[in-house]
Scaffold this active site. Structure first.
Site, PDB file in Angstrom:
ATOM      1  N   ASP A  68     -16.561  62.879 -13.493  1.00  0.00           N
ATOM      2  CA  ASP A  68     -15.658  63.755 -12.752  1.00  0.00           C
ATOM      3  C   ASP A  68     -16.366  64.224 -11.482  1.00  0.00           C
ATOM      4  O   ASP A  68     -17.374  64.930 -11.541  1.00  0.00           O
ATOM      5  CB  ASP A  68     -15.280  64.958 -13.631  1.00  0.00           C
ATOM      6  CG  ASP A  68     -14.245  65.864 -12.975  1.00  0.00           C
ATOM      7  OD1 ASP A  68     -13.801  65.561 -11.857  1.00  0.00           O
ATOM      8  OD2 ASP A  68     -13.874  66.877 -13.596  1.00  0.00           O
TER       9      ASP A  68
ATOM     10  N   ASP B  56     -10.248  61.404  -8.842  1.00  0.00           N
ATOM     11  CA  ASP B  56     -11.676  61.740  -8.877  1.00  0.00           C
ATOM     12  C   ASP B  56     -12.270  61.721 -10.279  1.00  0.00           C
ATOM     13  O   ASP B  56     -13.371  62.214 -10.488  1.00  0.00           O
ATOM     14  CB  ASP B  56     -11.909  63.111  -8.236  1.00  0.00           C
ATOM     15  CG  ASP B  56     -11.173  64.230  -8.945  1.00  0.00           C
ATOM     16  OD1 ASP B  56     -10.250  63.933  -9.740  1.00  0.00           O
ATOM     17  OD2 ASP B  56     -11.505  65.406  -8.718  1.00  0.00           O
ATOM     18  N   GLU B  57     -11.573  61.145 -11.237  1.00  0.00           N
ATOM     19  CA  GLU B  57     -12.064  61.094 -12.622  1.00  0.00           C
ATOM     20  C   GLU B  57     -11.839  59.711 -13.207  1.00  0.00           C
ATOM     21  O   GLU B  57     -10.790  59.107 -12.988  1.00  0.00           O
ATOM     22  CB  GLU B  57     -11.327  62.110 -13.503  1.00  0.00           C
ATOM     23  CG  GLU B  57     -11.419  63.551 -13.064  1.00  0.00           C
ATOM     24  CD  GLU B  57     -10.595  64.449 -13.963  1.00  0.00           C
ATOM     25  OE1 GLU B  57     -10.858  64.499 -15.183  1.00  0.00           O
ATOM     26  OE2 GLU B  57      -9.647  65.079 -13.457  1.00  0.00           O
TER      27      GLU B  57
END
Length: 422
Positions: free
Chosen positions: A10, A106-107
């Site tokens: 993350d 973003d993960e």
């Protein structure tokens, strides 16, 4: 095979961190990324660690954030930059395993069960190696959760930030995770957390010990699934890179440049939204069996209503007719800030139709040809080449909708869609 090893990576304060790459002088000052106030996207999309210390929260309005932190520095969003760094980072992940499943822009989850021995003496060392490489090659930091299933890996990446690795094992998960508030559990939203707390389920440990049938009665199938997650029994696989998740819904939403105050305003907005959703359905080769309408007023209060369609469709005219019925039954006339139309109950074939003794229902072939012709024109000349007359010279911002996805809805709900490396 031995123990599964799943990483959840993350990026820390992703939007804000990407913007600060261009503004290193602001790194230690409170900074937030916001939508365009001129387009009424005046909300916080992301914030850095310094801003978090003032209590700045994602999705709150700019005036609320400024009241908490008068010195807050606001930066505009640049989604092309976010996609660029997303591509770079996921490209790094793919060098260590082909089982890389994006969870958002973003993960990502990585299953390194079969590959970690090629790169490191143990899985934790590999997690740290990936963190250091991302930092070195992009200037961004990543928090990593390492566990034996996807849910616990995600909880691990949330446990310690920024730039940290947290290992959740079968031996320590009860000590680390069970004392956490139930709202920290993946897929437990605000309403679900409130209902659980009212029933005495306040921690993840409480959730693990609760009667699954009682949870199902309270929250439906989601309740029973949450019980499985809390006990560490999740066995969901990490999808292979590039493997698409089945499309469960197709939606488009927009925050308008001014409030919708008249019926004509609302109908114009529905026409454009349904046109976009129908085009995306046809692009996916899907039919919708139901439709959902979300109305958000100027106080940021939302109502969501849905209905089944008499006949499955991928035509804008039929989605619009259903949305108009939902609107008439549920809109109280208050000014509308945002509308979202979502097609649901999707299938790759039109569903069977219950016929009447007195009339025969069949797809509208003329309308089908018309809307497919619109698709062809837009593919050749662009999305703005042809559209409803109601959007000509409108002051609502309707001409800015794009078939690529609900950008406006993303900026209000922080629900980013990952595109993947090219």
């Amino acid at each position: 095979m031995g123990e599964r090893w799943i990483l959840h990576c993350d990026c820390n304060s992703f939007y804000a961190s990407v913007e600060l790459l261009s503004h290193p002088e602001l790194r230690d000052k409170p900074v937030a990324v916001c939508g365009d106030p001129e387009s009424r996207h005046g909300i916080i999309l992301a914030k850095n660690q310094a801003a978090k210390r003032f209590g700045i929260q994602t999705a709150e309005t700019l005036w609320q954030a400024k009241r908490k932190c008068p010195g807050l520095i606001l930066l505009p969003s640049h989604h092309d930059r976010y996609r660029k760094y997303c591509n770079i980072i996921n490209g790094i992940y793919c060098e260590y395993t082909d089982l890389v499943e994006p969870f958002s822009i973003d993960e990502s989850w990585l299953d390194v069960t079969g590959s970690w021995k090629l790169f490191a003496p143990d899985p934790r060392t590999l997690a740290n190696k990936i963190r250091e490489r991302v930092k070195k090659e992009t200037g961004l930091t990543v928090s990593v959760g390492l566990s034996f299933n996807k849910v616990f890996a995600k909880l691990g990446s949330d446990y310690k930030k920024p730039d940290a690795t947290t290992m959740i094992t079968r031996e320590n998960y009860k000590a680390i995770l069970w004392p956490l508030p139930v709202s920290d559990m993946l897929f437990v939203g605000r309403n679900a957390a409130e209902r659980l707390r009212s029933a005495g389920v306040r921690t993840i440990g409480d959730l693990a010990g609760a009667d699954p049938k009682a949870l199902e009665t309270m929250l439906g199938r989601q309740g029973a699934q949450l019980s499985v997650y809390a006990r560490g029994e999740d066995t969901a696989p990490v999808r292979r890179w590039g493997e698409k998740e089945p499309v469960k819904s197709v939606g488009n939403g927009m925050t308008f440049k001014r409030d919708l105050v008249s019926r004509e305003d609302v109908l114009s907005a529905l026409t454009v939204l349904c046109d976009q959703v129908a085009g995306r359905l046809r692009g996916h080769g899907l039919w919708a069996g139901g439709v959902q309408l979300t109305i958000r007023d100027t106080q940021f209060k939302s109502i969501t209503r849905q209905c089944r369609l008499e006949m499955s469709t991928h035509l804008a005219s039929e989605l619009e007719a259903a949305c108009q019925k939902l609107l008439r039954a549920n809109w109280n006339g208050r000014p509308i800030r945002m509308l979202t139309v979502t097609a649901q109950s999707l299938s790759d074939q039109p569903g069977p139709v219950q016929q009447s003794l007195f009339e025969t229902r069949a797809p509208d072939e003329k309308r089908e040809k018309l809307e497919k012709s619109l698709d062809a024109i837009r593919r050749k000349y662009g999305q703005s080449a042809i559209g409803a007359g109601s959007i000509v010279k409108n002051d609502l911002g309707l001409g800015s909708l794009a078939v690529s996805g609900p950008q406006e809805e993303e900026e209000e709900n922080r629900a980013s869609k990952f595109k993947g490396p090219k």
